[in-house]
Design an enzyme around this catalytic site. Structure first.
Site, PDB file in Angstrom:
ATOM      1  CE  LYS A  67      -0.155  -0.261   5.050  1.00 28.73           C
ATOM      2  NZ  LYS A  67      -0.902  -0.821   6.206  1.00 28.73           N
ATOM      3  NE  ARG A 121      -6.389   1.246  11.953  1.00 29.11           N
ATOM      4  CZ  ARG A 121      -5.203   1.022  11.417  1.00 29.11           C
ATOM      5  NH1 ARG A 121      -4.272   1.965  11.443  1.00 29.11           N
ATOM      6  NH2 ARG A 121      -4.915  -0.142  10.859  1.00 29.11           N
ATOM      7  CE1 TYR A 179      15.624  30.413   5.036  1.00 31.37           C
ATOM      8  CE2 TYR A 179      15.770  28.046   4.657  1.00 31.37           C
ATOM      9  CZ  TYR A 179      15.545  29.321   4.179  1.00 31.37           C
ATOM     10  OH  TYR A 179      15.244  29.510   2.867  1.00 31.37           O
ATOM     11  CG  MET A 187      11.679  23.142  -0.445  1.00 32.79           C
ATOM     12  SD  MET A 187      10.711  24.309  -1.404  1.00 32.79           S
ATOM     13  CE  MET A 187       9.614  24.974  -0.159  1.00 32.79           C
TER      14      MET A 187
HETATM   15  C1  LIG Z   1      -0.181  -1.803   6.835  1.00 31.31           C
HETATM   16  C2  LIG Z   1      -0.803  -3.053   7.337  1.00 31.31           C
HETATM   17  C3  LIG Z   1      -0.043  -4.221   7.478  1.00 31.31           C
HETATM   18  C4  LIG Z   1       1.473  -4.240   7.342  1.00 31.31           C
HETATM   19  O1  LIG Z   1       2.032  -3.648   8.503  1.00 31.31           O
HETATM   20  P1  LIG Z   1       3.624  -3.612   8.730  1.00 31.31           P
HETATM   21  O2  LIG Z   1       3.764  -3.087  10.109  1.00 31.31           O
HETATM   22  O3  LIG Z   1       4.171  -2.681   7.719  1.00 31.31           O
HETATM   23  O4  LIG Z   1       4.095  -5.005   8.567  1.00 31.31           O
HETATM   24  C5  LIG Z   1      -0.701  -5.388   7.787  1.00 31.31           C
HETATM   25  N1  LIG Z   1      -2.045  -5.407   7.988  1.00 31.31           N
HETATM   26  C6  LIG Z   1      -2.800  -4.290   7.899  1.00 31.31           C
HETATM   27  C7  LIG Z   1      -4.253  -4.368   8.148  1.00 31.31           C
HETATM   28  C8  LIG Z   1      -2.203  -3.077   7.581  1.00 31.31           C
HETATM   29  O5  LIG Z   1      -2.941  -1.978   7.499  1.00 31.31           O
END
Ligand SMILES: *Cc1c(COP(=O)(O)O)cnc(C)c1O
Length: 378
Positions: free
Chosen positions: A34, A129, A256, A304
């Site tokens: 992702k 969550r 800066y 930047m």
């Molecule tokens: C992002 C995610 C993972 C992977 O998590 P890592 O800590 O990067 O291994 C696995 N399951 C869900 C539901 C996630 O959102």
């Protein structure tokens, strides 16, 4: 010459890390790619891992990017569908969806699906969550079972603190999942959980599919444990070059706000990378930067487009010197800790201005010597 600021991606390290975690414990292993493959490039990660059991992405848009690139492997969408149209897309493109809320089932009921959709039921085992509470599971399972266009694949959950061996919530969440029979196999492990012991009441929790993310990119998923110690190799090396160097007399400031003041006559090196590239603006003075392989401290605020480092003790460095901000020789975990964040965020924050280049082609074609070895051994 073009700007030398680039992220060099070592796809063989991605494959190494995948194979390493795939061989820990049992169950299939879906690579989590992702958020643009944690900043490494969604499609290129999928191509590099073309032998993976499957992929996990956050949203249907990301799954569609894979399909549009011709990647036909299994893919699960961790947030599931946002609306009815996404259910239709999932059916048309063989995309599996997590179901974590009633609304998603209502959306599904509002459309006719052209083909069955594989679904993963998400249980909220304590992170609070997303997911159905355990006591809602039976009703939702019955609803899925009654729908001939929903094909239940796995029951899943996600841990709040698998990265912290001192946190009791991991065991509590495991117990919720192990505390009953499920109609299909489980999927519980992110990277940290995959590497941890998941024994509940003397029984290791059996898993159908694990979902590692960060460890694939070569970072440690467990607090206080180094990636190298776990056998993981950095995939991304963020590189740049020194573009200027000059002496600043003791007493003067650099950058800066004049935050950093020279205590001695200091040779300042200027590197063309900054927060406009995703190098963290909060990196404090003292953060290590590898200049021609030697650690030099960052001095003054990150701008930047530039940062400044102290080259006083590195006489051979100067304009044109090679710089590594993190990667194969300087762990992103170490930089992240100094910046009060996690490697995930460093990777995701890299901006499009940083060119992504491959150390090698993003395919899993055997290298010529590997192919030769195959031949020799018949
Ligand atoms: C992002 C995610 C993972 C992977 O998590 P890592 O800590 O990067 O291994 C696995 N399951 C869900 C539901 C996630 O959102």
């Amino acid at each position: 010459m073009t700007r030398p600021t680039r992220a060099v991606l070592n796809w063989s390290h991605l494959r190494h890390n995948y194979e390493l975690v795939r061989n820990v414990g049992s169950g299939r292993t879906y690579a989590v790619i992702k958020a643009n493959g944690y900043g490494h490039g969604l499609v290129n990660c999928a191509r590099a891992l073309s032998a993976a059991d499957g992929f996990a992405v956050a949203c249907v848009d990301e799954a569609m990017q894979l399909r549009e690139a011709g990647i036909q492997r299994k893919v699960v969408v961790l947030q599931g569908a946002y609306d009815a149209a996404e259910w239709k897309l999932a059916a048309e493109h063989n995309i599996q969806l997590v179901v974590h809320h009633e609304q998603q089932l209502a959306d599904r009921d509002s459309v006719t699906l052209s083909a069955p959709v594989g679904v993963w039921l998400k249980i909220n085992s304590g992170m609070n969550r997303v997911g159905f509470r355990p006591e809602q599971a039976d009703a939702v399972l019955a609803r899925i079972a009654a729908d001939d266009k929903l094909d239940l694949r796995h029951v899943m959950t996600h841990f709040a603190a698998a990265d912290d061996r001192q946190d009791d919530s991991f065991m509590a969440q495991l117990q919720v999942m192990a505390g009953r029979e499920w109609p299909v196999s489980l999927s519980v492990s992110n990277s940290a959980a995959l590497l941890r012991d998941k024994t509940v009441n003397g029984q290791p929790l059996a898993e159908g599919v694990r979902r590692p993310g960060i460890c694939l990119y070569g970072c440690s998923p467990i607090l206080g444990e180094s990636a190298a110690g776990l056998g993981l190799k950095a995939v991304m090396t963020l590189e740049s070059k020194v573009i200027s160097s000059h002496w600043v007399p003791a007493g003067e400031t650099v950058g800066y706000g004049g935050d950093w003041r020279a205590e001695r006559d200091t040779r300042v090196g200027v590197i063309t990378i900054g927060y406009g590239d995703g190098y963290p603006r909060h990196a404090p003075s003292g953060t290590p930067v590898l200049v021609d392989g030697v650690e030099c401290p960052l001095i003054g605020r990150v701008s930047m487009d530039m940062i400044t480092v102290d080259l006083t003790d590195h006489a051979n460095a100067g304009i044109g010197s090679h710089v590594e901000l993190w990667g194969e020789n300087l762990s992103a975990d170490r930089i992240a800790a100094l910046c009060g964040t996690i490697s995930y965020e460093l990777f995701c924050q890299l901006t499009p201005r940083v060119k992504r280049v491959a150390r090698e082609l993003p395919t899993d074609t055997p290298s010529p010597c590997a192919a030769a070895a195959c031949k020799t051994h018949g």
